[in-house]
Design a protein around this motif. Structure first.
Motif, short mmCIF file in Angstrom:
data_model
loop_
_atom_site.label_atom_id
_atom_site.label_comp_id
_atom_site.label_asym_id
_atom_site.label_seq_id
_atom_site.Cartn_x
_atom_site.Cartn_y
_atom_site.Cartn_z
N LEU A 22 0.84 -1.21 0.00
CA LEU A 22 0.00 0.00 0.00
C LEU A 22 0.88 1.25 0.00
CD1 LEU A 22 -2.86 -1.05 2.44
CD2 LEU A 22 -3.10 -0.59 -0.01
N LYS A 23 1.98 1.20 0.73
CA LYS A 23 2.90 2.36 0.73
C LYS A 23 3.47 2.55 -0.68
CE LYS A 23 6.98 4.42 2.66
NZ LYS A 23 8.35 4.21 3.10
N THR A 24 3.87 1.47 -1.29
CA THR A 24 4.43 1.55 -2.65
C THR A 24 3.40 2.12 -3.62
OG1 THR A 24 5.80 -0.37 -2.15
CG2 THR A 24 5.55 0.18 -4.48
N ALA A 25 2.11 1.83 -3.36
CA ALA A 25 1.03 2.34 -4.22
C ALA A 25 0.71 3.81 -3.93
CB ALA A 25 -0.22 1.48 -4.06
N GLY A 26 1.39 4.39 -2.93
CA GLY A 26 1.22 5.83 -2.66
C GLY A 26 0.43 6.18 -1.42
N CYS A 27 0.00 5.17 -0.66
CA CYS A 27 -0.80 5.44 0.54
C CYS A 27 0.08 5.87 1.71
CB CYS A 27 -1.55 4.18 0.99
SG CYS A 27 -2.83 3.68 -0.14
N LYS A 28 -0.54 6.62 2.64
CA LYS A 28 0.08 6.83 3.94
C LYS A 28 -0.41 5.68 4.81
CE LYS A 28 -1.19 11.41 3.98
NZ LYS A 28 -1.63 12.60 4.71
N VAL A 29 0.52 4.91 5.36
CA VAL A 29 0.14 3.65 6.00
C VAL A 29 0.51 3.65 7.49
CG1 VAL A 29 0.43 1.13 5.96
CG2 VAL A 29 0.53 2.43 3.82
N GLU A 210 1.60 -12.12 -2.83
CA GLU A 210 0.49 -12.49 -3.72
C GLU A 210 -0.86 -12.09 -3.11
OE1 GLU A 210 1.95 -16.18 -6.34
OE2 GLU A 210 2.12 -16.60 -4.20
N ILE A 211 -0.92 -12.07 -1.80
CA ILE A 211 -2.12 -11.58 -1.12
C ILE A 211 -2.13 -10.06 -1.12
CG2 ILE A 211 -3.46 -11.66 1.02
CD1 ILE A 211 -3.14 -14.38 -0.59
N ALA A 212 -0.98 -9.47 -0.89
CA ALA A 212 -0.88 -8.00 -0.84
C ALA A 212 -1.36 -7.37 -2.16
CB ALA A 212 0.56 -7.58 -0.54
N ARG A 213 -1.03 -8.02 -3.27
CA ARG A 213 -1.46 -7.46 -4.57
C ARG A 213 -2.99 -7.48 -4.71
NH1 ARG A 213 3.55 -9.78 -6.35
NH2 ARG A 213 2.62 -11.76 -6.95
N CYS A 214 -3.63 -8.49 -4.14
CA CYS A 214 -5.11 -8.52 -4.15
C CYS A 214 -5.64 -7.33 -3.35
CB CYS A 214 -5.64 -9.81 -3.52
SG CYS A 214 -5.18 -11.32 -4.35
N VAL A 215 -5.01 -7.05 -2.20
CA VAL A 215 -5.47 -5.95 -1.35
C VAL A 215 -5.33 -4.62 -2.08
CG1 VAL A 215 -5.01 -4.66 0.79
CG2 VAL A 215 -4.96 -7.17 0.80
N VAL A 216 -4.18 -4.40 -2.72
CA VAL A 216 -3.96 -3.13 -3.42
C VAL A 216 -5.03 -2.93 -4.48
CG1 VAL A 216 -2.39 -1.86 -4.95
CG2 VAL A 216 -1.49 -3.02 -2.93
N PHE A 217 -5.39 -3.98 -5.17
CA PHE A 217 -6.44 -3.85 -6.20
C PHE A 217 -7.78 -3.49 -5.55
CE2 PHE A 217 -9.92 -5.98 -8.60
CZ PHE A 217 -10.01 -5.01 -9.59
N LEU A 218 -8.18 -4.23 -4.52
CA LEU A 218 -9.48 -3.95 -3.88
C LEU A 218 -9.51 -2.56 -3.25
CD1 LEU A 218 -10.31 -7.35 -2.13
CD2 LEU A 218 -11.44 -6.37 -4.14
N ALA A 219 -8.36 -2.07 -2.81
CA ALA A 219 -8.29 -0.75 -2.17
C ALA A 219 -8.34 0.39 -3.19
CB ALA A 219 -7.01 -0.64 -1.34
N ASP A 222 -10.27 1.99 -8.74
CA ASP A 222 -10.73 1.15 -9.87
C ASP A 222 -11.65 0.02 -9.43
OD1 ASP A 222 -9.33 2.64 -11.66
OD2 ASP A 222 -7.62 1.26 -11.78
N ALA A 223 -11.60 -0.35 -8.15
CA ALA A 223 -12.37 -1.52 -7.68
C ALA A 223 -13.71 -1.12 -7.06
CB ALA A 223 -11.54 -2.32 -6.68
N GLY A 224 -14.19 0.08 -7.39
CA GLY A 224 -15.41 0.60 -6.76
C GLY A 224 -16.67 -0.21 -7.00
N PHE A 225 -16.68 -1.05 -8.04
CA PHE A 225 -17.88 -1.84 -8.33
C PHE A 225 -17.82 -3.22 -7.67
CE2 PHE A 225 -20.99 -3.74 -11.49
CZ PHE A 225 -22.05 -2.91 -11.14
N ILE A 226 -16.72 -3.49 -6.99
CA ILE A 226 -16.56 -4.80 -6.35
C ILE A 226 -16.83 -4.64 -4.87
CG2 ILE A 226 -14.96 -6.69 -5.87
CD1 ILE A 226 -13.40 -5.83 -8.37
N THR A 227 -17.92 -5.24 -4.41
CA THR A 227 -18.20 -5.19 -2.97
C THR A 227 -18.96 -6.44 -2.54
OG1 THR A 227 -18.90 -3.75 -1.16
CG2 THR A 227 -20.39 -3.85 -3.07
#
Ligand code: CAA
Length: 240
Positions: A22-29, A210-219, A222-227
């Motif tokens: 998440l930090k790599t993706a630009g978040c403050k963590v 491999e789990i972290a990449r799933c989290v970055v996508f859901l966060a 772009d993933a606003g339609f997935i709930t």
């Protein structure tokens, strides 16, 4: 993605990989942890990610900890409920304490973290709640009546809350990792672990990344339609 994220159990194992991704993706963590000060200090030195100590099993401690994170980083947009423990025992040997401890952390902990953040996410009309459940919440596991029940509960929580968050821009999703190469899985007796790996079609344990990449996508936005969904990432060990 310049958002603020809290990752519980975020200094070791899958949680550490999630915090870094998440930090790599630009978040403050903010990486929360409950007990292992040494591992947390090492994680902080190596990653520059701030760590915060409290137990997710304690509602008041969660509310206070979240308050501190928000004072430091700003309102929390992304919550990753990752903290989890095992107290494995065949049911006839399982103590009330083993049952209680797992429920308090793996199920009540998800309530304790999500509840204090929910109002703010509703007001700001944005939120991402991502809970790390488990393959064993989907299929059950010998010696894990406590853990499997809590992790299945996490999936029910996710499906219910997704319906409440949808109109306010909050998505609520679960990820069910299979057996990932972390301290938790390495604590399983070697013979048992080998027999588990033999049941994984890809022929290996998963990696925390491999789990972290799933989290970055859901966060992501772009993933606003997935709930209300459950991402199953287990190397083909169990199909839902
Ligand atoms: N299915 C059927 N029988 C099993 C079994 C299984 N999967 N595993 C063990 N047994 C049997 C054993 O063969 C043994 O039978 P006998 O008495 O006839 O020999 C009996 O059950 C267990 O007896 P023990 O006295 O060895 O049991 P124990 O009290 O020492 O407990 C254990 C051992 C806790 C079950 C240990 O084997 C263990 O930790 N197993 C792993 C459980 C597991 O997979 N946990 C997952 C941890 S990782 C995780 O949770 C992360 C995630 O989300 C995926």
């Amino acid at each position: 993605m310049s958002r603020v994220a809290i990752v519980t159990g975020g200094t070791r194992g899958i949680g550490a990989a999630i915090a870094i991704a998440l930090k790599t993706a630009g978040c403050k963590v903010a990486a929360n942890y409950a007990g292992n000060d040494e591992a947390a200090a090492r994680f902080r030195d190596e990653t520059g990610i701030e760590t915060y100590k409290w137990s997710v099993a304690d509602y008041d401690a969660c509310a206070a900890g979240i308050g501190q994170v928000e004072a430091d980083l700003g309102p929390v947009d992304i919550l990753v409920n990752n903290a989890g423990i095992t107290r494995d025992a065949p049911f006839h040997k399982m103590t009330r304490e083993q049952w209680r401890e797992v429920m308090e952390t793996n199920l009540n902990g998800v309530f304790n973290m999500t509840h204090p953040l929910w109002g703010g996410m509703r007001e700001r009309k944005f939120g991402r709640v991502i809970t790390i459940s488990s393959i064993n919440g989907q299929k059950g596991q010998f010696a894990q009546a406590n853990y499997s029940a809590a992790k299945a509960g996490d999936i029910g929580f996710t499906k219910a809350l997704a319906q409440e968050g949808a109109r306010n821009g909050i998505t609520v999703n679960a990820i069910c990792p299979g057996y990932i190469a972390t301290d938790m899985v390495m604590a399983v007796p070697e013979k048992v672990r080998e027999s588990i790996i033999a049941q994984i079609p890809v022929g290996r344990l998963g990696e925390a990344d491999e789990i972290a990449r799933c989290v970055v996508f859901l966060a992501s936005d772009d993933a606003g339609f997935i709930t209300g969904s459950t991402i199953t990432a287990n190397g083909g060990q169990y199909f839902v």
